[in-house]
Write a protein that holds these residues in place. Structure first.
Motif: not given
Length: 252
Positions: A163-170
């Motif tokens: 999960i990449d929080g800053p870009s809101r991608r998973a």
């Protein structure tokens, strides 16, 4: 800042009552009676949040939602529906809605859900935004070089889930997950507390900013829908139910 609400509801008494209540609550409101008008208003006025009835003549709420999401419009959408079956509610989430309210509803519940959606979409204090940066677009595993994760990176790894929080991608096993704003928030919350059982009240407070009570099925529906995307057949289940308590994300 006064938020603009786009209200699409074909039932005149409900539309009029909601428009009046929202205005008294301090919102600016654009009220329309069908899906075609809703799409036109969404394109013309760029509302902060959309309150969308499911059952409308011609172009219904689900179709409006699908069109906006296909266009890349991420405006938060709160669906109004008289359909009580879980499958019907899932259809709304599948179309890209962020939340729903069942008819008949209390107007205070509508206000609470709107506030929660608007909080989650508010800009960062420094004026930043949640979209991917140029570096993140070049490195789709989250703006850090592969393998880097942990505090300060914004990256969370649990088993083959990233999960990449800053870009809101998973991603799950290299497959990017197509998640709504609420689904991403729920998955990130569980992943950042991997191995810890989060009770219903905690999840409601962190994701919706409001506890809808023990009789609400809202959380169960979202968890079920999230499982359909994360725990696909053939993969190791990551999202687990702890009966009578809540949910936990763990690799076991």
């Amino acid at each position: 800042m006064t938020h603009l609400v786009l209200l699409a509801e074909d039932d005149r008494p409900i539309r009029t009552a909601l428009e009046r209540a929202l205005t008294l609550e301090g919102y600016r409101v654009t009220a329309v009676a069908d899906g075609i008008q809703a799409l036109a208003a969404a394109h013309r006025e760029r509302p902060d949040v959309i309150l969308l009835d499911v059952m409308m003549p011609g172009v219904d709420g689900l179709q409006v939602c699908r069109v906006l999401r296909a266009e890349g419009d991420r405006t938060p959408i709160l669906m109004l529906t008289a359909r009580v079956e879980t499958a019907d509610r899932i259809a709304g989430l599948d179309a890209g809605a962020d939340d729903y309210v069942l008819k008949p509803f209390e107007v205070e519940e509508v206000f609470a859900r709107l506030r929660a959606l608007l909080r989650r979409t508010a800009p960062e204090p420094d004026g930043g935004h949640s979209g991917p940066s140029e570096h993140q677009r070049e490195h789709p595993q989250g703006g850090e070089e592969p393998g880097e994760s942990g505090p300060g990176t914004g990256i969370v790894d649990v088993a083959d889930l990233r999960i990449d929080g800053p870009s809101r991608r998973a991603w799950r096993g290299g497959r990017e997950l197509e998640l709504t704003r609420t689904e991403f928030g729920l998955l990130e919350l569980l992943a950042r507390h991997a191995g810890i059982v989060l009770d219903h009240a905690t999840i409601y407070d962190r994701i919706w900013g409001y506890d809808f009570g023990p009789g609400s099925k809202n959380l169960a529906v979202y968890v079920g829908y999230l499982r359909r995307k994360v725990d696909v057949p053939g993969s190791r289940p990551l999202i687990h139910t702890v009966r009578g308590v809540g949910y936990v994300l763990r690799a076991d």
